[in-house]
Motif scaffolding. Structure first.
Motif, mmCIF file in Angstrom:
data_model
loop_
_atom_site.group_PDB
_atom_site.id
_atom_site.type_symbol
_atom_site.label_atom_id
_atom_site.label_comp_id
_atom_site.label_asym_id
_atom_site.label_seq_id
_atom_site.Cartn_x
_atom_site.Cartn_y
_atom_site.Cartn_z
ATOM 1 N N GLY B 93 0.836 -1.204 0.000
ATOM 2 C CA GLY B 93 0.000 0.000 0.000
ATOM 3 C C GLY B 93 0.861 1.239 0.000
ATOM 4 O O GLY B 93 2.002 1.221 0.475
ATOM 5 N N VAL B 94 0.316 2.332 -0.542
ATOM 6 C CA VAL B 94 1.018 3.624 -0.602
ATOM 7 C C VAL B 94 0.061 4.722 -0.145
ATOM 8 O O VAL B 94 -1.105 4.737 -0.556
ATOM 9 C CB VAL B 94 1.521 3.930 -2.041
ATOM 10 N N ALA B 95 0.553 5.620 0.728
ATOM 11 C CA ALA B 95 -0.254 6.755 1.184
ATOM 12 C C ALA B 95 0.501 8.047 0.916
ATOM 13 O O ALA B 95 1.639 8.207 1.362
ATOM 14 C CB ALA B 95 -0.550 6.621 2.678
ATOM 15 N N HIS B 96 -0.134 8.942 0.178
ATOM 16 C CA HIS B 96 0.468 10.241 -0.128
ATOM 17 C C HIS B 96 -0.381 11.331 0.518
ATOM 18 O O HIS B 96 -1.601 11.345 0.358
ATOM 19 C CB HIS B 96 0.527 10.440 -1.642
ATOM 20 N N THR B 97 0.257 12.212 1.277
ATOM 21 C CA THR B 97 -0.484 13.323 1.884
ATOM 22 C C THR B 97 0.283 14.629 1.689
ATOM 23 O O THR B 97 1.418 14.621 1.195
ATOM 24 C CB THR B 97 -0.661 13.137 3.417
ATOM 25 N N HIS B 98 -0.366 15.714 2.050
ATOM 26 C CA HIS B 98 0.299 17.000 2.194
ATOM 27 C C HIS B 98 0.216 17.404 3.670
ATOM 28 O O HIS B 98 -0.062 18.557 3.991
ATOM 29 C CB HIS B 98 -0.325 18.054 1.275
ATOM 30 N N SER B 99 0.455 16.453 4.549
ATOM 31 C CA SER B 99 0.384 16.737 5.983
ATOM 32 C C SER B 99 1.445 17.770 6.357
ATOM 33 O O SER B 99 2.567 17.750 5.841
ATOM 34 C CB SER B 99 0.541 15.456 6.789
ATOM 35 N N ALA B 100 1.069 18.679 7.273
ATOM 36 C CA ALA B 100 1.786 19.944 7.442
ATOM 37 C C ALA B 100 3.255 19.818 7.833
ATOM 38 O O ALA B 100 4.118 20.474 7.238
ATOM 39 C CB ALA B 100 1.041 20.819 8.445
ATOM 40 N N ALA B 101 3.574 19.008 8.818
ATOM 41 C CA ALA B 101 4.961 18.967 9.291
ATOM 42 C C ALA B 101 5.866 18.261 8.284
ATOM 43 O O ALA B 101 6.989 18.705 8.022
ATOM 44 C CB ALA B 101 5.035 18.280 10.647
ATOM 45 N N ALA B 102 5.362 17.174 7.709
ATOM 46 C CA ALA B 102 6.168 16.447 6.728
ATOM 47 C C ALA B 102 6.415 17.314 5.496
ATOM 48 O O ALA B 102 7.525 17.335 4.944
ATOM 49 C CB ALA B 102 5.481 15.133 6.351
ATOM 50 N N VAL B 103 5.392 18.040 5.050
ATOM 51 C CA VAL B 103 5.586 18.951 3.919
ATOM 52 C C VAL B 103 6.641 20.009 4.266
ATOM 53 O O VAL B 103 7.478 20.360 3.433
ATOM 54 C CB VAL B 103 4.258 19.631 3.521
ATOM 55 N N SER B 104 6.616 20.486 5.502
ATOM 56 C CA SER B 104 7.583 21.527 5.888
ATOM 57 C C SER B 104 9.018 21.022 5.772
ATOM 58 O O SER B 104 9.909 21.740 5.306
ATOM 59 C CB SER B 104 7.285 22.017 7.309
#
Lengths: 235, 235, 235, 235
Positions: B93-104
């Motif tokens: 499985g693969v999960a892609h997000t724009h979660s705030a801290a990881a994007v930072s």
């Protein structure tokens, strides 16, 4: 002629703003325009969101600002919204909030840099902060002048409001807009999220650089214009 | 042959991502693979999570990317997911997000250091950030090239995707994966949480050091491999 | 003899920890002790909180650590809890979390200073961080040694665990305890809150000073000991 | 003569404080005054908010502090509230919290600067932090002296409590007040929000400047005094 559909849409958009966590107390308002009818619908001033119903939404003349429909006083920011609709003829909705991260950038008087694709998906380049208002602008038609200040910023920087659907008013906070009312709310949410991420990006790396123009353009075109391939397309 | 079970699982995983607070607007997508059937199931592009049902999930060929089942357009990030399944043969499985801290961290173009056991429980060492994409990679098959870039990063650093089930794409954001679909979501949650903690760790102590290798190995083995003793064991 | 009341209380305390926002995924566990019966009750390892019921709580011997009641495997942190009950004979409950701010201080390897009365109401002075564990401690009975490390920290610093009901294990995270199970959860909540405030205090003023001892003592005595006058008093 | 209406209002205001996210555990209390009746109603000490009912609210004499109505012990901060009502004769409600950002400024012993219109809408200039209390003030009638310290700060700085309806007690936290009970809660919410924004403003730009006086005055007058034009006006 009544404007029930517009009032319904504007009421829903104001509630969506709350649901997205962008509103503290009553600090925020969304408006929508019906250019054919020459009217704008906007949230009443200082009314609690819990109780907001479509019939509370105030309809004013786009031309004169006079109330056309509704028994409450329109948002005190009404003159700012009116100027934006007049100056930016292709926008259909405006969302004003005091969302925390965007206000912080406005208070810091710094443009939000385009540090990533999250930003580029919504704003084609940095989100600009205006200059401070002069004393005479503040003492005069303050809210009207706020709108003129935004328009001046875009004109002087050569920005297209369809490319960059938001701004930070120095020492005040964000205004976002969109091609329609839901899109204005979406851009307000995107502005707050990217402002928060930009703040944390600088904390990790004070020398963080904006993304390359090629990537900025690619991402912006994924969502906007004739070549857009994000979403389910227009019906 | 239908893929109802896979679509059901992928639908649920997308909703779990929202429940975990990792999704803003429609920024995020989870996929799952059925390697025997040669297919991948993924969220449709730009569809609101409120309305997401298993029958909206799109099934595509792992080989060609062509839609095999479903009437909607698959996520615009589909080619990235496909490359990851092909390059990393043991992931489910693969999960892609724009979660705030990881994007930072991705925007800051910094690896997330392994500052503690929370991190070590999920990632065996720092979570790497890729290099920037070149203009030709962006102008070409952009999403496909994003997948290749991730694979290149792991190959060049000698990382095993089972040891480090996540990555930060520079100027973009996080991709996480797992041995199955729920595990991909779990690693996406862990990546956001550890990215947030790492950020605050550096604020308290700019000279904070990674944990010792002995501790890293101990914690990773508590949860992974033959000697794992965390949880209720495999049935 | 059954331990239904203890299991019920420990189950509720684990759920309260989640409700207070201190738990990500399954990272956290609360235990309670019945010293007369010579047992400790603790959360099972890696079980989702949604499904947690009193009958899932595992009862182990305080002396041997063997399971006395319950069919699941106890938390992998069980040996740490057992050492704490043995070393700190007046505590009745232990709460371990990976709450974000407290973990950040643990990873930064810094004591949380007593910057205010919020802190002093719960912790009589700074919350200490342990030294790093040595390789031989990690390779051996790791969780047991974690408990010994905490006890060593308190002994070497001359701290009374009733005065300072919490600690940060370097590179790991917080353990909090209390005179009973709900009080352990309360102290875990207070530790996370004060860790967050201490972090932001330093951001505003890097030279912020701890409060005066007179104020520390006054606030601690408001809530603790014979002269306490906070709350509704003991029934 | 009973004080049911006042107790009802104070109970609701305490619950509103929780709903606004300003309360951790039981750290917070709101009071209201009935100057004609010479009484103040306040939250009982250390009672959980879940269970708070109007009949739990304690009514005390504004003059002596003796309990006039109610069977529980009043908040331990009662003497502070009493002093504020006596020193600031035009206020109708007081809200005390340990909300995170405001406490951080209090612990950092820094005034919250007026960086924007969000702040100016509620506070006419910076929100002051008091000096530290002296040992003799702490050892004596501590809570009473906290009230006197706040009054001293306003007197020495020449501040009108109607213009600046809040303060930070050094090393402790915020007290906010208002012309009535709901307004006290509103100002507590505004203080926390602006404290958070001010903190982030400084992170983006350590040299951020306060807004110009003209803008401060304009915004304050939009909401306060004879020329106010925000909201739906007084009925």
């Amino acid at each position: 002629m009544s404007h029930d559909a517009l009032r319904e849409q504007v009421c829903q958009a104001n509630l969506d703003l709350v649901k997205a966590g962008l509103v503290i107390l009553t600090w925020g308002n969304v408006s929508g325009v019906d250019r054919d009818a020459g009217v704008m619908a906007i949230k009443p001033s200082g009314v609690a969101y819990d109780a907001l119903r479509p019939e509370d939404i105030v309809v004013v003349s786009l031309d004169t600002g006079d109330v056309v429909e509704g028994s409450l006083r329109p948002s005190s920011d009404t003159p700012t919204h009116l100027v934006l609709y007049r100056e930016f003829p292709r926008i259909g909705g405006v969302a004003h909030t005091h969302s925390a991260a965007a206000v912080s950038w406005a208070q810091a008087e710094r443009d939000v840099p385009c540090f990533g694709t999250t930003h580029a998906d919504h704003f084609r380049g940095c989100v600009p902060v205006t200059r401070r208002m002069r004393a005479d602008e503040i003492r005069g038609a303050y809210e009207h002048n706020t709108g003129l200040l935004i328009a001046e910023s875009f004109r002087e920087r050569g920005l297209d409001p369809s490319d960059v659907p938001g701004v930070l008013v120095a020492g005040h906070g964000p205004f976002a807009w969109g091609h329609d009312v839901p899109n204005a709310v979406e851009n307000a949410v995107a502005l707050e999220a990217t402002a928060r991420m930009a703040l944390d990006t600088l904390r990790i790396n004070p020398d963080a650089r904006a993304i390359d123009d090629t990537l900025l353009e690619r991402h912006h075109r994924r969502k906007h214009g004739a070549e857009a391939y994000y979403g389910q397309g227009k019906a």
